[in-house]
Structure formats: C-alpha cells, structure tokens
Design a protein around this motif. Structure first.
Motif, PDB file in Angstrom:
ATOM      1  N   ASP A  24      -1.703 -15.595  27.668  1.00 23.29           N
ATOM      2  CA  ASP A  24      -0.859 -16.690  27.183  1.00 23.29           C
ATOM      3  C   ASP A  24       0.498 -16.145  26.816  1.00 23.29           C
ATOM      4  N   THR A  25       1.546 -16.743  27.309  1.00 24.17           N
ATOM      5  CA  THR A  25       2.887 -16.288  26.968  1.00 24.17           C
ATOM      6  C   THR A  25       3.685 -17.446  26.422  1.00 24.17           C
ATOM      7  N   ARG A  26       4.556 -17.152  25.478  1.00 28.51           N
ATOM      8  CA  ARG A  26       5.417 -18.150  24.868  1.00 28.51           C
ATOM      9  C   ARG A  26       6.850 -17.668  24.977  1.00 28.51           C
ATOM     10  N   PRO A  27       7.805 -18.554  25.146  1.00 24.33           N
ATOM     11  CA  PRO A  27       9.190 -18.132  25.232  1.00 24.33           C
ATOM     12  C   PRO A  27       9.590 -17.313  24.021  1.00 24.33           C
ATOM     13  N   ASP A  28      10.155 -16.143  24.268  1.00 28.49           N
ATOM     14  CA  ASP A  28      10.698 -15.280  23.225  1.00 28.49           C
ATOM     15  C   ASP A  28       9.636 -14.715  22.290  1.00 28.49           C
ATOM     16  N   GLN A  29       8.351 -14.880  22.594  1.00 28.10           N
ATOM     17  CA  GLN A  29       7.347 -14.403  21.667  1.00 28.10           C
ATOM     18  C   GLN A  29       6.238 -13.612  22.336  1.00 28.10           C
ATOM     19  N   GLY A  30       6.321 -13.316  23.643  1.00 31.59           N
ATOM     20  CA  GLY A  30       5.266 -12.572  24.275  1.00 31.59           C
ATOM     21  C   GLY A  30       3.966 -13.337  24.199  1.00 31.59           C
ATOM     22  N   ALA A  31       2.857 -12.604  23.901  1.00 32.16           N
ATOM     23  CA  ALA A  31       1.548 -13.230  23.891  1.00 32.16           C
ATOM     24  C   ALA A  31       1.039 -13.492  22.490  1.00 32.16           C
ATOM     25  N   ALA A  32       1.857 -13.287  21.479  1.00 32.07           N
ATOM     26  CA  ALA A  32       1.379 -13.352  20.103  1.00 32.07           C
ATOM     27  C   ALA A  32       1.834 -14.619  19.412  1.00 32.07           C
ATOM     28  N   SER A  33       0.969 -15.167  18.557  1.00 35.59           N
ATOM     29  CA  SER A  33       1.363 -16.288  17.720  1.00 35.59           C
ATOM     30  C   SER A  33       1.353 -15.877  16.258  1.00 35.59           C
ATOM     31  N   MET A  34       0.182 -15.473  15.762  1.00 30.00           N
ATOM     32  CA  MET A  34       0.078 -14.946  14.409  1.00 30.00           C
ATOM     33  C   MET A  34      -0.999 -13.866  14.399  1.00 30.00           C
ATOM     34  N   GLY A  35      -0.954 -12.984  13.406  1.00 35.71           N
ATOM     35  CA  GLY A  35      -1.903 -11.892  13.331  1.00 35.71           C
ATOM     36  C   GLY A  35      -2.733 -11.949  12.064  1.00 35.71           C
ATOM     37  N   GLU A  36      -3.608 -10.943  11.920  1.00 37.80           N
ATOM     38  CA  GLU A  36      -4.500 -10.877  10.769  1.00 37.80           C
ATOM     39  C   GLU A  36      -3.737 -10.966   9.450  1.00 37.80           C
ATOM     40  N   HIS A  37      -2.609 -10.268   9.356  1.00 34.56           N
ATOM     41  CA  HIS A  37      -1.889 -10.207   8.090  1.00 34.56           C
ATOM     42  C   HIS A  37      -1.191 -11.515   7.758  1.00 34.56           C
ATOM     43  N   CYS A  38      -0.994 -12.359   8.747  1.00 34.16           N
ATOM     44  CA  CYS A  38      -0.371 -13.646   8.477  1.00 34.16           C
ATOM     45  C   CYS A  38      -1.362 -14.631   7.865  1.00 34.16           C
ATOM     46  N   THR A  39      -2.644 -14.351   8.072  1.00 36.04           N
ATOM     47  CA  THR A  39      -3.658 -15.339   7.710  1.00 36.04           C
ATOM     48  C   THR A  39      -4.746 -14.813   6.779  1.00 36.04           C
ATOM     49  N   THR A  40      -4.778 -13.517   6.522  1.00 34.38           N
ATOM     50  CA  THR A  40      -5.838 -12.912   5.717  1.00 34.38           C
ATOM     51  C   THR A  40      -5.242 -11.959   4.695  1.00 34.38           C
ATOM     52  N   ASP A  41      -5.598 -12.117   3.422  1.00 38.01           N
ATOM     53  CA  ASP A  41      -5.100 -11.231   2.379  1.00 38.01           C
ATOM     54  C   ASP A  41      -5.761  -9.858   2.439  1.00 38.01           C
ATOM     55  N   ARG A  42      -4.991  -8.834   2.108  1.00 39.33           N
ATOM     56  CA  ARG A  42      -5.571  -7.527   1.825  1.00 39.33           C
ATOM     57  C   ARG A  42      -6.266  -7.601   0.459  1.00 39.33           C
ATOM     58  N   PRO A  43      -7.106  -6.608   0.116  1.00 37.52           N
ATOM     59  CA  PRO A  43      -7.675  -6.593  -1.236  1.00 37.52           C
ATOM     60  C   PRO A  43      -6.579  -6.607  -2.294  1.00 37.52           C
ATOM     61  N   THR A  44      -6.763  -7.408  -3.331  1.00 42.65           N
ATOM     62  CA  THR A  44      -5.777  -7.498  -4.408  1.00 42.65           C
ATOM     63  C   THR A  44      -5.787  -6.212  -5.229  1.00 42.65           C
ATOM     64  N   PRO A  45      -4.608  -5.667  -5.559  1.00 44.43           N
ATOM     65  CA  PRO A  45      -4.571  -4.447  -6.380  1.00 44.43           C
ATOM     66  C   PRO A  45      -5.406  -4.597  -7.644  1.00 44.43           C
ATOM     67  N   ALA A  46      -6.219  -3.601  -7.928  1.00 44.99           N
ATOM     68  CA  ALA A  46      -7.162  -3.663  -9.045  1.00 44.99           C
ATOM     69  C   ALA A  46      -6.453  -3.878 -10.370  1.00 44.99           C
ATOM     70  N   GLY A  47      -7.028  -4.758 -11.182  1.00 46.66           N
ATOM     71  CA  GLY A  47      -6.542  -4.964 -12.538  1.00 46.66           C
ATOM     72  C   GLY A  47      -5.318  -5.845 -12.660  1.00 46.66           C
ATOM     73  N   GLN A  48      -4.837  -6.407 -11.554  1.00 46.01           N
ATOM     74  CA  GLN A  48      -3.633  -7.233 -11.604  1.00 46.01           C
ATOM     75  C   GLN A  48      -3.989  -8.717 -11.526  1.00 46.01           C
ATOM     76  N   THR A  49      -3.362  -9.492 -12.383  1.00 46.34           N
ATOM     77  CA  THR A  49      -3.592 -10.928 -12.439  1.00 46.34           C
ATOM     78  C   THR A  49      -2.254 -11.659 -12.462  1.00 46.34           C
ATOM     79  N   PRO A  50      -2.070 -12.708 -11.660  1.00 42.85           N
ATOM     80  CA  PRO A  50      -0.807 -13.452 -11.666  1.00 42.85           C
ATOM     81  C   PRO A  50      -0.471 -13.992 -13.053  1.00 42.85           C
ATOM     82  N   THR A  51       0.817 -14.027 -13.367  1.00 39.71           N
ATOM     83  CA  THR A  51       1.268 -14.461 -14.692  1.00 39.71           C
ATOM     84  C   THR A  51       2.056 -15.767 -14.657  1.00 39.71           C
ATOM     85  N   GLY A  52       2.327 -16.293 -13.475  1.00 39.94           N
ATOM     86  CA  GLY A  52       3.076 -17.535 -13.370  1.00 39.94           C
ATOM     87  C   GLY A  52       2.177 -18.751 -13.502  1.00 39.94           C
ATOM     88  N   GLU A  53       2.693 -19.892 -13.099  1.00 39.38           N
ATOM     89  CA  GLU A  53       1.923 -21.128 -13.214  1.00 39.38           C
ATOM     90  C   GLU A  53       2.178 -22.038 -12.024  1.00 39.38           C
TER      91      GLU A  53
END
Length: 326
Positions: A24-53
C-alpha cells in the motif's frame, strides 16, 4: 541548525513496526500510516503520577497542568498535541507535567473526541527468532488486520474533523488563560506523532474554510477565500506522522523539528523537502535527526535500552530550549 547524525538501526527496532498494508502506498508517505508508538504507550516511569486535572472546554476533554507558582508568577501558554494514545494516557499527562515544571501552563486537548487510536499491541509473548511459515502467515494476516483497523480510525480523524476542535479549544484558552497567552505574546505549541501535523497546520496561514473543517487543506481554494493567519507563535514537532512537505512549507512561525533517521512514518525525502522550503522562505527553524532510536522515542516512557532513554532526555531538552528561546 544542528547537523544530521549518522543513523544506525535502533536496538528496539520492533517498536518501529509500521501499520501500513504491504504494497500500500500513499502520496508523500510511502507505505506507512501509523506505528506502534503512535498508538501504544511505553511502560510509565515507575513512581510517577500525573499532577494536572481534566476539564472541558466547549464539551471537549482537556488536560490542564500548571506551574506550582502560577498564577503568582507569570507563565506562558503551551498547547500540547499528542500521538494516537490521546489525552487520557498517563505518559502524555506526565509529558505535559514536565513542561509545566519548566514554567509553562499546558493545555492538552482531546483531539480525537473521545476516540483514541486502537492499540496495535497483539503479541502475548516473546517473538520467535525464526518463526515457521505458518507463524509468518499468521503474523502477516495480523499486520494487515492492524493496518485496516488503524486506517479506519484515521479516516475518522482528518483535518476536517480535528482542526475545528482545536480552534474551539484555542478560543476558550484565549479567554480562560488570557494572562498566560499575553505573557508569552501568543500560544506556543508542541506536537508528537499525530499531533505534529496539526502544529504545522496551526502554524500556517490557513483559509478560513479549512480551519472550520469545511475543506481539506490540500483541496483547491475558491478565489477570494479569506485566510486567518497562524494560530500559534512558535512550534515544535517530534517524529511526525502523515506529514507532507507542503505542511512543512506552509509554516510561518519559528519551528523546531525532531526526527528519527530512516523513519518510514516521516520519510527523509519529505523532511528534507520541507526543510528546504523553510530555508528558502528564511523561516527561523532548527532540526535534529536522532539515530539509534525508534519512531516515538521522544514521548515519555521507559525503555530497556539506556541509549534510547538518554536520547529521549536530549530531545526534551532540545524542544524545551527552543520554546524558551522564542
């Protein structure tokens, strides 16, 4: 501008798997649309918790995180646009918190309207070093299925859908945090993966019908159509996806580009053509190409490879420095 670094294959190159359908090819994008890192989180750094709301602007979910001394001390407004994992990802929230710790009032909108990318994680155990023919066929079928799922999701999140949402949030931000916008002389923006394209679009002088979602950016404009000007003062993008050279050429504000060598989701020829256009227009920009890292490496998250972790930190410092200098 930083010189490009010589590239080597990333030690965790499996993380750079793309979701494009073979052939599959797309103009200006080769054969790629999105990858693992676009859709899947890495493990969250240990001991860290979001502080916003979490809050809502015009019925749009938004994550807000502020410097500890705000509003006693002045702050600048930073719009953070995520990859496909979206606003409710702990890693993305922690990423926003890091900018808040550096003095930015960060607004991270749900640019997917409650519909983040479907995860592309399918493996239940370690991959075989030499999979059998049957296993190879199964893997191929799974990859095609993942590609179809992601492409269906992308079809629901086009500029015609995303831009009106972002403009709605920006309108609210200018009212809610007028002090921070004024203090910075405008809105700063950083975009990772999917969000990088939209930082470039917000940095462009778009026609009003495009900004309103009534026409795709690449579609022909009607004669006399009014433009509205850039919506941000300064931008930073990291390992973007679905970016065209035209997206880069349209930027009219200072821009920092963080890229990965040999990234099929942000091909070298697209990046180089876009940078040449920026140079020709005498735009204030800088870029760095990181080697030995997978697409998505700049998004907060743990890696077993210490070299990737180190370069993740370097990328953050580069992006932060650009924002603070402008």
């Amino acid at each position: 501008m930083a010189d490009e670094e010589n590239a080597t294959r990333a030690p965790e190159s499996d993380a750079q798997e793309v979701s494009g359908i073979p052939g599959d090819t797309r103009p200006d994008q080769g054969a790629a649309s999105m990858g693992e890192h676009c859709t899947t989180d890495r493990p969250t750094p240990a001991g860290q918790t979001p502080t916003g709301e979490m809050t809502k602007f015009n019925d749009i979910d938004v994550y807000i995180t502020k410097p500890a001394d705000y509003p006693s001390s002045p702050s600048k407004l930073l719009l953070l646009l995520t990859g496909g994992t979206g606003v409710h990802s702990a890693n993305n929230q922690l990423q926003a918190d890091r900018y808040a710790e550096e003095g930015f009032l960060v607004v991270m909108p749900d640019q997917f309207a409650g519909n983040p990318a479907p995860t592309t994680t399918t493996a239940s155990g370690p991959a075989e070093a030499h999979p059998s023919i049957i296993e190879q066929v199964k893997l191929g079928v799974a990859n095609v299925a993942k590609a179809f799922t992601i492409d269906m999701w992308l079809a629901r999140h086009t500029p015609e859908k995303v831009l009106p949402l972002l403009h709605s949030v920006i309108t609210s931000v200018k009212e809610e945090f007028a002090d921070a916008v004024a203090n910075g002389g405008g809105i700063y923006a950083v975009g990772y993966c999917f969000g990088a394209k939209y930082v470039l679009l917000l940095a462009s002088d778009l026609h009003k019908d495009v900004a309103a979602g009534q026409r795709a950016p690449e579609a022909q404009a009607e004669e006399g159509m009014v433009k509205q000007g850039p919506q941000i003062k300064c931008g930073v993008i990291a390992h973007g996806t679905q970016i065209s050279a035209e997206d880069m050429a349209g930027a009219e504000v200072p821009m920092c580009v963080v890229a990965v060598e040999d990234d099929p989701l942000f091909p070298d020829h697209i990046r180089n053509e876009g940078l040449e256009a920026m140079k020709a227009r005498k735009l204030d920009y800088e870029f760095r190409v990181y080697d030995g890292v997978p697409h998505g490496f700049a998004v907060l998250g743990d890696y077993a490879d210490g070299g990737i972790v180190e370069k993740q930190g370097e990328a953050f410092e580069q992006m932060l420095a650009w924002l603070k200098e402008h």
